[in-house]
Design a protein around this motif. Structure first.
Motif, PDB file in Angstrom:
ATOM      1  N   PRO A  25       0.782   8.135  -3.709  1.00  0.00           N
ATOM      2  CA  PRO A  25      -0.607   7.948  -4.144  1.00  0.00           C
ATOM      3  C   PRO A  25      -1.025   6.475  -4.089  1.00  0.00           C
ATOM      4  CG  PRO A  25       0.605   9.329  -5.692  1.00  0.00           C
ATOM      5  CD  PRO A  25       1.617   8.757  -4.759  1.00  0.00           C
ATOM      6  N   TYR A  26      -2.295   6.258  -3.888  1.00  0.00           N
ATOM      7  CA  TYR A  26      -2.822   4.892  -3.791  1.00  0.00           C
ATOM      8  C   TYR A  26      -2.820   4.209  -5.156  1.00  0.00           C
ATOM      9  CZ  TYR A  26      -6.135   1.047  -3.471  1.00  0.00           C
ATOM     10  OH  TYR A  26      -6.739  -0.190  -3.551  1.00  0.00           O
ATOM     11  N   GLU A  27      -2.425   2.949  -5.144  1.00  0.00           N
ATOM     12  CA  GLU A  27      -2.517   2.069  -6.317  1.00  0.00           C
ATOM     13  C   GLU A  27      -2.958   0.708  -5.796  1.00  0.00           C
ATOM     14  OE1 GLU A  27      -1.196   1.033 -10.560  1.00  0.00           O
ATOM     15  OE2 GLU A  27      -2.121   2.715  -9.494  1.00  0.00           O
ATOM     16  N   GLY A  34       3.536   7.641   2.008  1.00  0.00           N
ATOM     17  CA  GLY A  34       3.164   8.987   1.578  1.00  0.00           C
ATOM     18  C   GLY A  34       2.992   9.132   0.079  1.00  0.00           C
ATOM     19  N   GLU A  48      -0.755  11.351 -11.313  1.00  0.00           N
ATOM     20  CA  GLU A  48      -0.164  11.735 -10.041  1.00  0.00           C
ATOM     21  C   GLU A  48       1.247  12.276 -10.258  1.00  0.00           C
ATOM     22  OE1 GLU A  48      -1.972  11.697  -7.478  1.00  0.00           O
ATOM     23  OE2 GLU A  48      -3.588  10.304  -7.943  1.00  0.00           O
ATOM     24  N   ARG A  84       0.406   4.221   0.128  1.00  0.00           N
ATOM     25  CA  ARG A  84       0.048   5.310   1.038  1.00  0.00           C
ATOM     26  C   ARG A  84       0.847   5.245   2.333  1.00  0.00           C
ATOM     27  NH1 ARG A  84      -6.339   4.192   0.703  1.00  0.00           N
ATOM     28  NH2 ARG A  84      -5.446   2.108   1.050  1.00  0.00           N
ATOM     29  N   ASP A  85       1.316   4.043   2.680  1.00  0.00           N
ATOM     30  CA  ASP A  85       2.128   3.911   3.895  1.00  0.00           C
ATOM     31  C   ASP A  85       3.435   4.689   3.801  1.00  0.00           C
ATOM     32  OD1 ASP A  85       0.185   2.265   4.913  1.00  0.00           O
ATOM     33  OD2 ASP A  85       1.231   0.395   4.442  1.00  0.00           O
ATOM     34  N   THR A 144      10.419   8.244  -2.716  1.00  0.00           N
ATOM     35  CA  THR A 144      10.176   8.913  -1.440  1.00  0.00           C
ATOM     36  C   THR A 144      11.242   9.942  -1.068  1.00  0.00           C
ATOM     37  OG1 THR A 144      11.273   7.067  -0.292  1.00  0.00           O
ATOM     38  CG2 THR A 144       8.879   6.948  -0.518  1.00  0.00           C
ATOM     39  N   ASP A 163       0.871  -1.167   0.000  1.00  0.00           N
ATOM     40  CA  ASP A 163       0.000   0.000   0.000  1.00  0.00           C
ATOM     41  C   ASP A 163       0.915   1.227   0.000  1.00  0.00           C
ATOM     42  OD1 ASP A 163      -1.730   2.116   0.465  1.00  0.00           O
ATOM     43  OD2 ASP A 163      -2.958   0.983   1.887  1.00  0.00           O
TER      44      ASP A 163
END
Length: 475
Positions: free
Chosen positions: A269-271, A267, A398, A264-265, A354, A262
């Motif tokens: 975008p969600y995929e 920081g 994104e 998002r963990d 990141t 995930d």
């Protein structure tokens, strides 16, 4: 007038003192051919320019040496990716973590148990090297590996839907790089495409109405390389799976980029993850190894044990299977996911995703003045905020906040020519630097230039050669 016969012979040039070093580096066969080519070129020029002096031995050996250098120079070169696209298809996509690099070196240098079962001494299955890891990370029952995701889709359709129909939403009939289109790959696999819905809206009833006695599967294609916004409707995987399973048909999902985490963990975008897709009821999921996963080029197929067994029996599987180097790189890459606390540090792709913009800003400020001094008055170098993209079709709308250098010509009237000259000169460096031209400027995004690489990058820039006052192009 000098005759072309005054040119030295091949034997004389081979015995020239200068040739000894060439023979040692390139061998007699290639040196002889290069000298013959230099002599042939000199004769042609003498005939075209009657009365000119024949080339000297040194000039001929210069020409031969240049040919040899070109012949033996590697075509695949390391470059600096300052395009702002992390997973750049043209620049090789994901960079491998050190653990994978070490494993590939070992596989290159030593025999390995690629298809040898160390437990019983019999023949093994190369998929066994990574299957357990893939299943642990995705929640699937079984897995098999081929050479890329396009091959994975081709193999799955050829196995499960040959001479039958596959139902796909019209809004998911994507084309990816290299003009790879879902309808075309279905045709090559021997399956018949049944389109349902419209470009922007597809409903459950569309899938249900399309099913008949010739249906082999329903298929969802994750639109990772574009996005439709506005008045849209798509059917979630779980609902399509329910429709398929009510008819005892499989749901095939082509995830394309395919992530195991995930995002998002961290920081990002969600995929949708591979595990989420499996848990939603997909019977077969295909995805890439060299995109969001951060490993080598590969097509990973996961799903039910029975369907994977069928797929592995298809004769195409042998044609599309991967070699030891891919598996050597894939296994340690997958193992990194077992230690998520260290993943952003050890998985190169995630580390680049990141990177904090502040770190890139600091780099840009350090590089701005040296680059300005190298380019002179014809250019203005600024550091500026910019946006990176993940690339290779992943999360196309994104962006990631980044920082880098922006180079603009100081005179608008020569802006286009000066930018082309600079961009070409950067490509001719010992390690080429690849940026992007946009808005009458050359943008050098520093996201993919890690701090440890900055000293070598700065030294590489010192080799930059522009014509006098930027007027003559790269030297």
């Amino acid at each position: 007038m000098n005759a072309p016969s005054h040119l030295p012979s091949v034997d004389k040039l081979l015995q020239h003192p200068r040739t000894a070093a060439l023979l040692d580096s390139y061998g007699k066969t290639q040196c002889t051919q290069a000298i013959r080519a230099a002599l042939a070129d000199a004769r042609s020029r003498w005939l075209a320019e009657a009365g000119s002096s024949p080339d000297s031995a040194d000039a001929l050996l210069d020409a031969a040496e240049h040919q040899l250098q070109q012949l033996f120079a590697p075509r695949l070169k390391a470059v600096y990716n300052l395009t702002g696209t992390v997973l750049h298809t043209n620049l090789g996509r994901a960079l491998l973590p050190q653990e994978a690099i070490d494993a590939v070196v070992q596989a290159l240098a030593t025999p390995s148990n690629l298809e040898y079962d160390l437990a019983d001494g019999g023949r093994g299955d190369r998929d066994d090297l990574v299957e357990d890891l893939v299943c642990r990370l995705t929640g699937a029952e079984a897995a098999t590996i081929v050479n890329n995701n396009a091959a994975a889709v081709l193999l799955v359709l050829s196995t499960l839907a040959r001479d039958k129909e596959v139902v796909v939403s019209r809004g998911e009939l994507v084309e990816i790089g290299g003009a790879f289109r879902i309808p075309d790959v279905m045709t090559r696999a021997g399956a018949r495409l049944v389109e349902v819905g419209t470009t922007n809206r597809t409903h459950e009833k569309d899938y249900e109405a399309a099913l008949g006695e010739h249906s082999a599967a329903l298929m969802k294609v994750h639109c990772s390389n574009y996005a439709i916004s506005g008045f849209t409707k798509s059917v979630p995987e779980a609902d399509v799976a329910r429709i398929a399973h009510a008819r005892q048909l499989p749901l095939i999902v082509d995830l394309g980029s395919g992530t195991l985490i995930d995002m998002r963990d961290w920081g990002l975008p969600y995929e949708v993850t591979v595990r989420e897709t499996v848990e939603a009821g997909a019977d077969i999921v295909t995805f890439s190894g060299d995109k969001l996963l951060g490993g080598p080029q590969a097509g990973i197929i996961v799903g039910s044990k029975a369907l994977i067994a069928q797929i592995k029996k298809n004769p195409l599987k042998r044609a599309l299977r991967v070699g030891k180097l891919t598996l050597a790189a894939l296994e340690p890459t997958l193992r990194l996911y077992l230690h998520p606390e260290k993943l952003a540090e050890r998985l190169t792709t995630l580390r680049l995703f990141t990177r904090p913009a502040a770190a890139m800003q600091q780099q840009a400020m350090l590089l701005q003045e040296p680059l300005q001094n190298l380019l002179g008055a014809d250019y203005v170098v600024d550091h500026a905020a910019m946006t990176s993209q993940i690339g290779s079709g992943a999360l196309p709308v994104e962006s990631l906040p980044s920082h880098g250098l922006v180079v603009r010509p100081s005179e608008r009237k020569r802006a286009g020519r000066l930018l082309q000259q600079l961009e070409a000169a950067l490509r001719q460096l010992p390690r080429p630097v690849i940026g992007r031209l946009r808005d009458d400027a050359l943008w050098l995004d520093l996201r993919c230039l890690e701090a440890a690489d900055q000293p070598a990058f700065a030294a590489n820039l010192q080799q930059l050669a522009l014509g006098s006052s930027g007027k003559d192009g790269p030297a």
